[in-house]
Design a protein around this motif. Structure first.
Motif, PDB file in Angstrom:
ATOM      1  N   PRO A   7       0.832  -1.198   0.000  1.00  0.00           N
ATOM      2  CA  PRO A   7       0.000   0.000   0.000  1.00  0.00           C
ATOM      3  C   PRO A   7       0.870   1.253   0.000  1.00  0.00           C
ATOM      4  O   PRO A   7       2.095   1.172   0.120  1.00  0.00           O
TER       5      PRO A   7
ATOM      6  N   LEU B  82       2.495   4.049   1.890  1.00  0.00           N
ATOM      7  CA  LEU B  82       2.882   4.200   3.300  1.00  0.00           C
ATOM      8  C   LEU B  82       3.675   5.484   3.463  1.00  0.00           C
ATOM      9  O   LEU B  82       4.630   5.735   2.709  1.00  0.00           O
ATOM     10  N   ARG B  83       3.295   6.275   4.450  1.00  0.00           N
ATOM     11  CA  ARG B  83       3.986   7.548   4.682  1.00  0.00           C
ATOM     12  C   ARG B  83       4.234   7.703   6.182  1.00  0.00           C
ATOM     13  O   ARG B  83       3.306   7.588   6.982  1.00  0.00           O
ATOM     14  N   ARG B  84       5.466   7.983   6.509  1.00  0.00           N
ATOM     15  CA  ARG B  84       5.871   8.038   7.919  1.00  0.00           C
ATOM     16  C   ARG B  84       6.448   9.401   8.239  1.00  0.00           C
ATOM     17  O   ARG B  84       7.158   9.994   7.444  1.00  0.00           O
TER      18      ARG B  84
ATOM     19  N   ALA C 174       3.031   6.020  11.062  1.00  0.00           N
ATOM     20  CA  ALA C 174       2.904   5.722   9.629  1.00  0.00           C
ATOM     21  C   ALA C 174       1.435   5.850   9.237  1.00  0.00           C
ATOM     22  O   ALA C 174       0.535   5.523  10.015  1.00  0.00           O
ATOM     23  N   TYR C 175       1.234   6.351   8.027  1.00  0.00           N
ATOM     24  CA  TYR C 175      -0.116   6.513   7.475  1.00  0.00           C
ATOM     25  C   TYR C 175      -0.230   5.619   6.244  1.00  0.00           C
ATOM     26  O   TYR C 175       0.621   5.686   5.362  1.00  0.00           O
ATOM     27  N   GLN C 176      -1.258   4.797   6.217  1.00  0.00           N
ATOM     28  CA  GLN C 176      -1.412   3.841   5.124  1.00  0.00           C
ATOM     29  C   GLN C 176      -2.626   4.206   4.271  1.00  0.00           C
ATOM     30  O   GLN C 176      -3.759   4.203   4.771  1.00  0.00           O
ATOM     31  N   ASP C 177      -2.370   4.526   3.001  1.00  0.00           N
ATOM     32  CA  ASP C 177      -3.435   4.752   2.012  1.00  0.00           C
ATOM     33  C   ASP C 177      -4.359   5.919   2.361  1.00  0.00           C
ATOM     34  O   ASP C 177      -5.530   5.923   1.958  1.00  0.00           O
ATOM     35  N   LEU C 178      -3.861   6.901   3.107  1.00  0.00           N
ATOM     36  CA  LEU C 178      -4.741   8.025   3.447  1.00  0.00           C
ATOM     37  C   LEU C 178      -4.978   8.924   2.230  1.00  0.00           C
ATOM     38  O   LEU C 178      -4.049   9.165   1.454  1.00  0.00           O
ATOM     39  N   PRO C 179      -6.219   9.436   2.089  1.00  0.00           N
ATOM     40  CA  PRO C 179      -6.447  10.447   1.050  1.00  0.00           C
ATOM     41  C   PRO C 179      -5.559  11.651   1.336  1.00  0.00           C
ATOM     42  O   PRO C 179      -5.372  12.029   2.500  1.00  0.00           O
TER      43      PRO C 179
END
Lengths: 491, 491
Positions: A105, A107-109, A456-461
């Motif tokens: 997916p 992924l943003r950290r 971490a943020y997964q698949d966030l708009p």
């Protein structure tokens, strides 16, 4: 200075909790402005605050004036770091349908603030390790409100110092409660155990720090305890350096060991020199020229007398300079004391001669050969610094010495002195235990990292992501995108 | 599998200590080659190792085969990171005679390995969190030898798995002792207290992990304990999402909660849905279609029965699907169980319904309105993940929900499921307590940072500096020079 009452304590803690989400939500630029406001206020109120620090610490005015500047510079440094943005450690991995072992997916950290933290300052740097010292500056930069435990050695300075900082923050638009102060031993323990506190920064003695660190670790939900608890800061002089400039080294050593009446955590506590280098005379001369100076306070004096008497009475040392029986015996005024021993005796003494003596004391240790020198370099558990004086990179024992010292040191110094801790991106002020968290520093830009944790943020708009992680990179910060560092937007 | 004898234990530890400086001195490129050798060996020996893992864990072959690939990919990822070089966090501040408040020396900082570390793997991922799991891979990448505490749930796999890894490392030129194994409960405690061990990575239960964490904190020289100790992984469905695709969500929820017989640390333990959304029927259908599957071992089964009986008997829940009396009652085979409650009852139960039940169990929680939904999002201490299902960024409660969940979560997921932890640069697998060190992750490239500490070098002659910090930048890595990120050489 009376103990903070339970009602006052609750008000300070509640205010910190209320301020936390507001401060965390400020942009790095806004937070940088808050830090610059504190820097300005410190310089502006220096004339009012310095005399209070003199009354508490007996330190000379020029030193304290310089310390105010250092403290202000520290806030400016963290402001610069906030604006540069790498401190957020933003990492973005775009979705990858081809990833092994499975499609990945988006992924943003990034790093986010821990929440309110407690800060315990030190008596030897009323400003730079005080109410608005490095721990406070780095915690505020990280977005964490700070509750300062007022130092008992700073009864005059603490509250006015805190008021200057709080007023500067208020005027710059910070929420109320971003910096609070509590006093009293009971409140110290309460603070470290308070579920509203998420980390502790501490500078002080190993005994006191360890006791609080143990409380932090025993909490139902333990929190990080960043303790900077003392150091011996050994200095090693190679035979070539002793031959080439032994007297210069001996004079500079005395200056460093007696700076600020020897009350620096980076004071050179031991000087290793070749046997027979005959530097005693220079040390005696230089020490004799050092003016007597007052210790910080009576508690420090009592510790000084106790340690000095124990060391001077040790059967494996001899007196080089000064008068252990007199220095600080009747008043806070102390003159320097230098003892000497050799590596064999140092080894035979176990840890008895490897103890920090806070004040203008240092131990000269003679080594017979390179094997003894390298063995001596392995005698230490953990130090903030270790120093080597050598004659160029080809000086035979230098590389091996640095290698041996690395395992026990936070900072390795070449042909210099450990006192004077520059405030910069690369500085590291820490090291193996007794620093309680050897992964982090209490000085320098990376001190910020102590008060941040990753999310971490997964698949966030995109609109639901924090600004630091949005495609357009609105903060313009360096980010790692698919493994590559860049400031470019995505897409 | 017999306990490691004291003599064997000493040999393993001594070998790790002997290997430490050799491994630390390898270049990142050399170390990357070692990691790639392990990755290759794992794939090569998968056919021999997987049946042993099946015997220990009863997990299906395809799942374990995929896990081997994941484990190998993890080694390759750390090899890539080593070669890229940012992990060294090289920072260089050139000397500055104009610096305020005082002229500044040349300061250069980088990260160095801590020394030998201990790794405690988990039973639910025999490969990916086993002998050569993420903790081991990241520690080796950091340059730290690893002593693995063999998991009692992996009696067949542990030693052969370790032998494959050790042989691959040996063949690739690593020093002996870089990876060792010890068995036995007493040795677990000994390891955490051993002065030769400098950090611990642990994946397992909160009770077991906390006991070892307390030992680590109580050492004369405490060490970091990186425990990943469990999580509830709540999932929140907004009213709009429930209306738009409630049945799809319910089916996917059952699939995620029962994946691997519910034995994932990221299993969704609670699903928050709007009251009256009527998803019970779908959950019953989907749960009924899930084949019974064996738990990992008898110890897990005993825990499953104990927790399940306690939860099913709780007065504030009702049964939705499955048979709490039967599931796993007579054998390791379990079928899923879903209970339901509402936010008011969940709040009234205190923490009784907020406990991890390891196995194919999950709790459906109905909320009446947005206020309850947001209150529910604040019920959690610390979770590895939290998930929101919403209908686009404008879905009213979504932003507030994510905001409320951030304080207690390591990873926030949108319209997905927490099971399946991608191995990548941005991954974060951790979070607030019970993760014992919320500043760090156990999965993803940044897991490296756990086993490294900074060292600063002051005024060192260039040839005496580590390669990473030399003027010519011989490693070609990104460095921060005077505050600016660059791969350029200096001068």
């Amino acid at each position: 200075m009376t103990d903070t009452t339970p009602e006052q304590y609750e008000a300070v803690l509640d205010a910190a909790v209320a301020a936390a989400p507001v401060l965390a939500a400020t942009t790095p630029t806004t937070r940088a402005a808050l830090l610059r406001a504190v820097a300005g206020a410190l310089e502006e109120h220096a004339d009012a605050l310095v005399p209070l620090a003199v009354a508490d610490s007996h330190l000379p005015v020029p030193r304290l004036r310089g310390e105010v500047t250092r403290t202000a510079v520290q806030f400016e440094m963290f402001a610069d770091a906030l604006e540069e943005g790498s401190w957020l450690e933003a990492i973005i991995d775009l979705a990858d349908a081809q990833a092994r072992p499975a499609p990945r997916p988006d992924l943003r950290r990034m790093l986010v603030p821990l929440g309110p933290v407690a800060v315990f300052g030190a008596s030897n740097f009323p400003f730079a390790f005080g109410v608005a010292g490095g721990d406070t500056a780095s915690a505020l930069a990280a977005g964490c409100p700070v509750v300062v435990k007022g130092h008992p050695g700073q009864p005059s300075l603490t509250d006015p110092y805190a008021a200057v900082v709080a007023e500067a923050l208020r005027a710059a638009g910070a929420p109320e409660g971003v910096v609070g102060v509590v006093h009293g031993d009971d409140n110290a323990r309460r603070l470290v155990q308070d579920p509203r506190i998420h980390a502790v920064g501490f500078t002080g003695s190993t005994a006191g720090g360890r006791a609080l660190a143990d409380l932090a670790a025993a909490r139902p939900r333990p929190i990080p305890f960043y303790g900077e608890l003392g150091s011996l800061n050994p200095v090693f002089v190679t035979p070539a350096a002793a031959t080439a400039r032994g007297e210069d080294i001996a004079r500079a050593y005395v200056a460093s060991a007696t700076l600020g009446a020897g009350q620096f955590c980076t004071k050179p506590g031991l000087l290793f020199v070749p046997a027979g280098s005959g530097l005693d005379k220079t040390v005696v001369e230089a020490a004799g020229a050092v003016a007597a100076a007052p210790l910080l306070n009576e508690r420090i004096r009592v510790g000084w007398r106790r340690e000095l008497e124990r060391l001077a009475a040790h059967p494996r040392v001899r007196l080089v300079a000064g008068s252990p029986a007199d220095s600080g015996a009747d008043s806070l005024e102390v003159s320097p004391v230098f003892l000497a021993t050799d590596v064999a005796d140092l080894e035979a003494s176990g840890s008895q001669l490897l103890a920090e003596c806070f004040g203008p004391f240092s131990l000269i240790v003679e080594y017979r050969d390179e094997a003894e020198l390298l063995r001596a370099a392995r005698l230490f558990d953990g130090n903030l610094t270790a120093t080597v004086h050598g004659e160029g990179p080809d000086d035979q024992p230098a590389a091996a010495l640095l290698d041996a010292l690395r395992d026990s040191s936070g900072r390795l110094i070449w042909n210099g002195w450990p006192t004077g801790v520059a405030v910069s991106w690369a500085q590291h002020h820490g090291g193996p235990y007794p620093s309680t968290n050897s992964l982090h520093t209490s000085v320098g830009v990376t001190a910020l990292r102590r008060f941040l944790r990753p999310v971490a943020y997964q698949d966030l708009p995109d609109p639901l992501l924090p600004e630091a992680l949005r495609n357009t990179n609105p903060l313009g910060i360096p980010r790692r995108v698919n493994g590559r560092l860049t400031t470019e937007p995505i897409g």
